[in-house]
Design a protein around this motif. Sequence first.
Motif, short mmCIF file in Angstrom:
data_model
loop_
_atom_site.label_atom_id
_atom_site.label_comp_id
_atom_site.label_asym_id
_atom_site.label_seq_id
_atom_site.Cartn_x
_atom_site.Cartn_y
_atom_site.Cartn_z
N VAL A 40 -17.34 59.55 -38.18
CA VAL A 40 -16.50 58.59 -38.90
C VAL A 40 -17.13 57.22 -38.75
CG1 VAL A 40 -14.21 57.57 -39.09
CG2 VAL A 40 -14.44 59.97 -38.42
N TRP A 71 -21.39 47.57 -46.69
CA TRP A 71 -20.35 48.57 -46.91
C TRP A 71 -20.27 48.97 -48.38
CZ3 TRP A 71 -18.33 51.98 -43.94
CH2 TRP A 71 -17.22 52.70 -44.36
N HIS A 100 -16.74 53.13 -39.85
CA HIS A 100 -15.72 52.17 -40.28
C HIS A 100 -16.36 50.94 -40.89
CE1 HIS A 100 -12.38 54.28 -38.32
NE2 HIS A 100 -13.28 54.61 -37.41
N SER A 101 -15.69 50.39 -41.89
CA SER A 101 -16.22 49.23 -42.61
C SER A 101 -16.40 48.02 -41.71
CB SER A 101 -15.31 48.88 -43.79
OG SER A 101 -14.02 48.52 -43.33
N PRO A 113 -7.56 54.55 -38.19
CA PRO A 113 -8.55 53.47 -38.24
C PRO A 113 -8.29 52.34 -37.24
CG PRO A 113 -7.23 53.50 -40.24
CD PRO A 113 -6.79 54.66 -39.40
N GLN A 169 -9.50 49.03 -38.11
CA GLN A 169 -10.94 48.93 -38.33
C GLN A 169 -11.29 48.98 -39.81
OE1 GLN A 169 -13.40 51.26 -35.65
NE2 GLN A 169 -11.62 51.60 -34.37
N ASP A 189 -11.50 50.18 -43.84
CA ASP A 189 -11.83 51.39 -44.57
C ASP A 189 -12.78 52.25 -43.74
OD1 ASP A 189 -11.78 53.16 -46.69
OD2 ASP A 189 -13.25 52.06 -47.89
N TYR A 190 -12.87 53.53 -44.06
CA TYR A 190 -13.77 54.42 -43.34
C TYR A 190 -14.37 55.44 -44.29
CZ TYR A 190 -10.15 57.97 -43.59
OH TYR A 190 -9.24 58.88 -44.05
N ARG A 191 -15.48 56.02 -43.86
CA ARG A 191 -16.10 57.15 -44.55
C ARG A 191 -16.45 58.18 -43.48
NH1 ARG A 191 -18.07 56.85 -49.76
NH2 ARG A 191 -17.86 59.09 -49.52
N SER A 224 -17.43 62.85 -34.00
CA SER A 224 -15.98 62.76 -33.94
C SER A 224 -15.44 64.04 -33.32
CB SER A 224 -15.39 62.55 -35.33
OG SER A 224 -15.82 61.32 -35.84
N GLN A 258 -23.18 55.98 -34.03
CA GLN A 258 -21.82 56.51 -33.90
C GLN A 258 -21.88 57.92 -33.32
OE1 GLN A 258 -18.85 55.03 -34.53
NE2 GLN A 258 -17.84 56.85 -33.82
#
Length: 184
Positions: free
Chosen positions: A147, A158, A149-150, A73, A76, A78-80, A115, A112
């Motif tokens: 991916v 978020w 990022h928050s 991250p 950056q 939290d991520y999902r 990835s 985005q």
Amino acid sequence: MKNKVKVSLILSVLAALTVTFGIGYRNVNRAYAETALNSVPEGEALSFNDSVTIKVEDSEYMPQNWKSDQINPNGQGDYRVIHAHLLFANMGSSEETVDLSEFYMSTTGYSQGVSLEFLSSGDSTGTSGINITIPVGGEAESDLYYVIHSISFTDAQWKSIEKEKFWISCSEYYPERQRLELDL
């Protein structure tokens, strides 16, 4: 007296420039139509080019912390991870190659790229890393991961990220924008 003449002259020149640029702006907007939007829901095929169609077979949020050992991250937050399974069909008369890096996942105000670390290195479906090759009259599948990022969203966004509408942008070029909606 000379100052009043200079000010009047400057204001006249500015007014003339404003009118000239305003007319030019209006003429450009009349000459070029607004970009059309071609958006299809998940499960329906979209004509990507003259011979290739694309369909999102399935999309989902991956479990939290999925592949956390592969995602850095970099501060950056939290991520999902969003996963989309795509089906490509070649209706043309020659083999087609599609660059998967062209498919961006988007929502209002955010975009985005795919990835790259999760693209497969090659399998029987025709996927070979960043490119997918589709034989004449054939099909190929690919799993794309995005991916998010928050840090790219407000706290309120978020917290309700799973309610956001996302889509994959296939083409944002004039005169038509093409996108595949994700049913997450």
